[in-house]
Design an enzyme around this catalytic site. Structure first.
Site, PDB file in Angstrom:
ATOM      1  CD  GLU A 112      44.314  23.872  31.588  1.00 33.25           C
ATOM      2  OE1 GLU A 112      43.501  24.408  30.860  1.00 33.25           O
ATOM      3  OE2 GLU A 112      44.191  23.836  32.821  1.00 33.25           O
ATOM      4  CG  HIS A 240      44.263  32.678  29.687  1.00 34.39           C
ATOM      5  ND1 HIS A 240      44.776  32.278  28.477  1.00 34.39           N
ATOM      6  CD2 HIS A 240      43.833  31.551  30.303  1.00 34.39           C
ATOM      7  CE1 HIS A 240      44.658  30.960  28.376  1.00 34.39           C
ATOM      8  NE2 HIS A 240      44.093  30.490  29.477  1.00 34.39           N
ATOM      9  NE  ARG A 286      46.659  30.088  32.660  1.00 34.22           N
ATOM     10  CZ  ARG A 286      45.477  29.753  33.074  1.00 34.22           C
ATOM     11  NH1 ARG A 286      44.832  30.558  33.878  1.00 34.22           N
ATOM     12  NH2 ARG A 286      44.929  28.637  32.697  1.00 34.22           N
ATOM     13  CG  HIS A 347      42.015  34.104  32.946  1.00 29.67           C
ATOM     14  ND1 HIS A 347      40.889  33.819  32.207  1.00 29.67           N
ATOM     15  CD2 HIS A 347      42.410  32.929  33.511  1.00 29.67           C
ATOM     16  CE1 HIS A 347      40.618  32.522  32.318  1.00 29.67           C
ATOM     17  NE2 HIS A 347      41.499  31.967  33.116  1.00 29.67           N
ATOM     18  NE  ARG A 382      43.688  30.741  38.313  1.00 31.16           N
ATOM     19  CZ  ARG A 382      43.121  30.121  37.281  1.00 31.16           C
ATOM     20  NH1 ARG A 382      42.682  28.891  37.423  1.00 31.16           N
ATOM     21  NH2 ARG A 382      42.978  30.732  36.135  1.00 31.16           N
TER      22      ARG A 382
HETATM   23  P1  FAD Z   1      31.895  32.922  39.802  1.00 35.31           P
HETATM   24  O1  FAD Z   1      31.752  31.639  39.093  1.00 35.31           O
HETATM   25  O2  FAD Z   1      32.383  34.071  39.019  1.00 35.31           O
HETATM   26  O3  FAD Z   1      30.485  33.289  40.444  1.00 35.31           O
HETATM   27  C1  FAD Z   1      30.282  34.545  41.033  1.00 35.31           C
HETATM   28  C2  FAD Z   1      28.800  34.743  41.242  1.00 35.31           C
HETATM   29  O4  FAD Z   1      28.564  35.896  42.029  1.00 35.31           O
HETATM   30  C3  FAD Z   1      28.012  34.957  39.967  1.00 35.31           C
HETATM   31  O5  FAD Z   1      26.814  34.248  40.082  1.00 35.31           O
HETATM   32  C4  FAD Z   1      27.743  36.452  39.963  1.00 35.31           C
HETATM   33  O6  FAD Z   1      26.596  36.842  39.250  1.00 35.31           O
HETATM   34  C5  FAD Z   1      27.552  36.684  41.442  1.00 35.31           C
HETATM   35  N1  FAD Z   1      27.753  38.058  41.893  1.00 35.31           N
HETATM   36  C6  FAD Z   1      28.844  38.829  41.796  1.00 35.31           C
HETATM   37  N2  FAD Z   1      28.636  40.017  42.388  1.00 35.31           N
HETATM   38  C7  FAD Z   1      27.384  40.000  42.875  1.00 35.31           C
HETATM   39  C8  FAD Z   1      26.581  40.932  43.582  1.00 35.31           C
HETATM   40  N3  FAD Z   1      27.013  42.148  43.920  1.00 35.31           N
HETATM   41  N4  FAD Z   1      25.323  40.565  43.926  1.00 35.31           N
HETATM   42  C9  FAD Z   1      24.826  39.352  43.589  1.00 35.31           C
HETATM   43  N5  FAD Z   1      25.548  38.442  42.912  1.00 35.31           N
HETATM   44  C10 FAD Z   1      26.807  38.757  42.565  1.00 35.31           C
HETATM   45  N6  FAD Z   1      39.338  27.931  36.330  1.00 35.31           N
HETATM   46  C11 FAD Z   1      39.682  26.631  36.333  1.00 35.31           C
HETATM   47  O7  FAD Z   1      39.995  26.074  37.382  1.00 35.31           O
HETATM   48  N7  FAD Z   1      39.647  25.918  35.175  1.00 35.31           N
HETATM   49  C12 FAD Z   1      39.296  26.463  33.983  1.00 35.31           C
HETATM   50  O8  FAD Z   1      39.264  25.794  32.979  1.00 35.31           O
HETATM   51  C13 FAD Z   1      38.967  27.845  33.960  1.00 35.31           C
HETATM   52  N8  FAD Z   1      38.633  28.440  32.795  1.00 35.31           N
HETATM   53  C14 FAD Z   1      38.204  29.744  32.821  1.00 35.31           C
HETATM   54  C15 FAD Z   1      37.762  30.325  31.640  1.00 35.31           C
HETATM   55  C16 FAD Z   1      37.245  31.616  31.648  1.00 35.31           C
HETATM   56  C17 FAD Z   1      36.772  32.250  30.359  1.00 35.31           C
HETATM   57  C18 FAD Z   1      37.179  32.334  32.870  1.00 35.31           C
HETATM   58  C19 FAD Z   1      36.617  33.717  32.901  1.00 35.31           C
HETATM   59  C20 FAD Z   1      37.641  31.766  34.037  1.00 35.31           C
HETATM   60  C21 FAD Z   1      38.159  30.462  34.024  1.00 35.31           C
HETATM   61  N9  FAD Z   1      38.612  29.856  35.194  1.00 35.31           N
HETATM   62  C22 FAD Z   1      38.976  28.542  35.182  1.00 35.31           C
HETATM   63  C23 FAD Z   1      38.506  30.540  36.480  1.00 35.31           C
HETATM   64  C24 FAD Z   1      37.260  30.017  37.190  1.00 35.31           C
HETATM   65  O9  FAD Z   1      36.217  29.854  36.266  1.00 35.31           O
HETATM   66  C25 FAD Z   1      36.781  30.947  38.292  1.00 35.31           C
HETATM   67  O10 FAD Z   1      37.837  31.358  39.089  1.00 35.31           O
HETATM   68  C26 FAD Z   1      35.766  30.239  39.172  1.00 35.31           C
HETATM   69  O11 FAD Z   1      34.748  29.712  38.367  1.00 35.31           O
HETATM   70  C27 FAD Z   1      35.208  31.200  40.184  1.00 35.31           C
HETATM   71  O12 FAD Z   1      34.090  30.624  40.793  1.00 35.31           O
HETATM   72  P2  FAD Z   1      33.298  31.475  41.877  1.00 35.31           P
HETATM   73  O13 FAD Z   1      32.146  30.651  42.274  1.00 35.31           O
HETATM   74  O14 FAD Z   1      34.236  31.958  42.889  1.00 35.31           O
HETATM   75  O15 FAD Z   1      32.823  32.780  41.074  1.00 35.31           O
HETATM   76  C1  SIN Z   2      41.958  27.661  30.276  1.00 29.88           C
HETATM   77  O1  SIN Z   2      41.182  26.827  29.840  1.00 29.88           O
HETATM   78  O2  SIN Z   2      42.995  28.004  29.702  1.00 29.88           O
HETATM   79  C2  SIN Z   2      41.626  28.318  31.560  1.00 29.88           C
HETATM   80  C3  SIN Z   2      42.128  27.487  32.643  1.00 29.88           C
HETATM   81  C4  SIN Z   2      42.217  28.276  33.906  1.00 29.88           C
HETATM   82  O3  SIN Z   2      42.060  29.480  33.916  1.00 29.88           O
HETATM   83  O4  SIN Z   2      42.519  27.643  34.921  1.00 29.88           O
END
Ligand code: FAD
Ligand code: SIN
Length: 528
Positions: A112, A240, A286, A347, A382
């Protein structure tokens, strides 16, 4: 209703679930999550998780790539931590049964933007779903972990709720748990805990076009800010470069791994334009690619550019990107035959609640990890696929620290119930939904990829009006998820705008035409 636990976890993405698994060895755990348990940014992650698992790769290279993307603001010790723990984190997921894509029995490693080596471990183009699946499967084996789905965290409980004045400069503020709205019964319940973890993810919904699902409304950052925690670097919002530009596609992400696999960005004349902007072309970091697309769109007057994979073998595209292929086909677009219309979309939030290397925030007994946190890993931008890695590694560090801390804390049982006296249930949803759309439009128009002093000032004035309206509405009405989410989104927007105004330079994801250059005097975090 009052609940008491040793550990309270707000959020069920990669960060919250990884932490919950570890701390469950040391006490009872409640996981609060606002929708179904798998619904999270994690669940939509496509490209993968960056880790040094190839013998020809090295920790030094991964560290260097991360620092380079971060444009001078990464914290070296945080970066070293996640990079060195990367292989262990991936190993643990494999142990849990994660079905990552393999090639001749070895992990297939994708590439990537900004990575000097193939190091992205992935499960085709649905890595996050696979990570959620295995973590939830492990959680289900632990009887002392209780998941509360459809429960919405409203506020962190501190001394403020015992009638004491709390300021951002106090260093004895403590978190005692959270007030949580049970969205099925519509009652506010009190969750008391010795230690609380914020793992509520990001805030992409603050913008009109975002790759993030609806849950990403910045609740955790807003709650922590109200509780007077330190929050930093909110100006660094990552766009993104390639979200699908089709009216019905809701900014569906086209993974950067597609470019890593040979996909080429083209303008409407069919020209591959990235070489004009960076020698790494389509695989530049990015911020550079997103700004190049923005520039192409502005110069051409078109609404989007194209991502082209039509030159790649059809079977190869379908095999590596089955979900992207299928989703585009659903919208009538066969990506093996036609170019994909794409635009940048909000993103990832690099800023957040400030933590140390153990995930501790400035509030005692409150930890944060994952996208809600600002650990110093990402700096001003990032590196792709570093966020799942950061979420898991910092969750493990926070868990180890919380497990030690929990022994010396006793539950505070004097916390009063939620007080909503004087409020009514008017349900004027139109005010909420109209203001939400207005906020998203303001942020997209004035606080997007390219900013200026004038646009930021306009955004600030308009957001302040929304703040006044929504705050007054909030004081008069019973709490509801749409209202509280909007209130939180306005807080987050305020923090992004103020932080952007405070940074008098262009660095990483923050580009201001009035200060187009780096300024070494600004080589520091923006603390709100
Ligand atoms: P999240 O996975 O967002 O979890 C947050 C949780 O908190 C959820 O369960 C939500 O419901 C809960 N929540 C929020 N507010 C409240 C509230 N007030 N009360 C109760 N619950 C609440 N990163 C990579 O490293 N590689 C990738 O390939 C990648 N691809 C991505 C693709 C997409 C489409 C997106 C959107 C993001 C991507 N990212 C990627 C970024 C990455 O997915 C996130 O940064 C990471 O998953 C965040 O994890 P987290 O556990 O911090 O939050
Ligand atoms: C992607 O698959 O392009 C998302 C990867 C990331 O947000 O780290």
């Amino acid at each position: 209703m009052k609940h008491s636990f040793d550990f309270l976890v707000l959020g069920s993405g990669a960060a919250g679930l990884s932490y919950a698994l570890q701390v469950s060895e040391f006490g009872s755990v409640a996981i609060i999550t606002k929708k179904q348990k798998a619904e999270s940014n994690t669940n939509y992650a496509q490209g993968g998780i960056a880790a040094v698992v190839d013998q020809y790769d090295s920790f030094e290279k991964h560290i260097e790539d991360t620092l380079d993307a971060g444009a001078g603001l990464c914290k070296l010790d945080s970066v070293e931590l996640i990079v060195k723990e990367g292989p262990v984190a991936v190993g643990k997921l494999l142990e849990f049964g994660a079905r990552f894509t393999k090639d001749d029995g070895e992990l297939h490693l994708g590439k990537e933007g900004g990575h000097s080596h193939n190091r992205i471990v992935h499960a085709a183009d649905m890595t996050g779903k696979e990570i959620e699946r295995v973590l939830l499967k492990e959680i289900a084996k632990r009887p002392n972990i209780h998941i509360y789905e459809h429960h919405y965290a409203l506020e962190l409980i501190t001394q403020h709720h015992l009638g004491k004045r709390v300021t951002r400069y106090d260093n004895d503020t403590q978190c005692f748990g959270a007030y949580v709205l049970n969205t099925k019964s519509n009652q506010v319940e009190t969750f008391l805990a010795k230690v609380t973890l914020l793992a509520t993810g990001g805030a992409g919904q603050v913008y009109r076009h975002t790759t993030n699902p609806e849950i990403a409304t910045g609740d955790g950052i807003a709650m922590a800010y109200r509780a007077k925690a330190r929050v930093a670097n909110m100006e660094f919002v990552q766009f993104h470069p390639t979200s699908l530009f089709l009216p019905e596609a809701n900014s569906f992400l086209i993974s950067e791994a597609v470019r890593g696999h040979g996909g080429i960005l083209r303008n409407h004349k069919g020209e591959a334009f990235m070489a004009k902007y960076d020698e790494r072309k389509d695989l530049a970091p990015r911020d550079i690619v997103a700004r190049a697309i923005d520039d192409q769109i502005k110069k051409s007057g078109e609404d989007f550019v194209y991502l082209d994979v039509t030159h790649l073998p059809e079977h190869d595209v379908i095999e590596h990107f089955p979900n992207i292929y299928k989703t585009c086909l659903k919208y009538g677009l066969d990506i093996t035959k036609n170019m994909i219309p794409v635009v940048p979309a909000a993103h990832y939030l690099c800023g957040g609640v400030v933590t140390d290397l153990d995930g501790r925030t400035s509030i005692s007994a409150l930890f944060a990890c994952g996208e809600v946190a600002c650990t110093g890993v990402h700096g001003a931008n990032r590196l792709a696929s570093n966020s799942l890695l950061e979420a898991i590694v910092f969750a493990n560090k926070a868990a180890a620290s919380a497990a030690k801390m929990v022994q010396s804390i006793s539950l505070n049982t004097e916390i009063p119930d939620w007080d909503d006296s004087g409020t009514t249930d008017t349900k004027e949803w139109i005010e909420v939904s109209h203001n939400k759309k207005e906020l998203q439009q303001i942020m997209s128009d004035y606080v997007g990829i390219v900013r200026s002093n004038l646009r930021l000032e306009r955004a600030f004035r308009r957001t302040f009006l929304l703040y006044e309206e929504v705050e007054s509405y909030y004081q008069r009405n019973k709490v509801s998820v749409p209202l509280c989410q909007l209130r939180n989104m306005i807080s987050v927007a305020y923090m992004i705008i103020r932080s952007a105004q405070m940074r008098k330079e262009s660095r990483g994801l923050h580009y201001n035409v009035d200060y187009p250059k780096l300024n070494s005097a600004e080589l520091h975090d923006t603390i709100i």
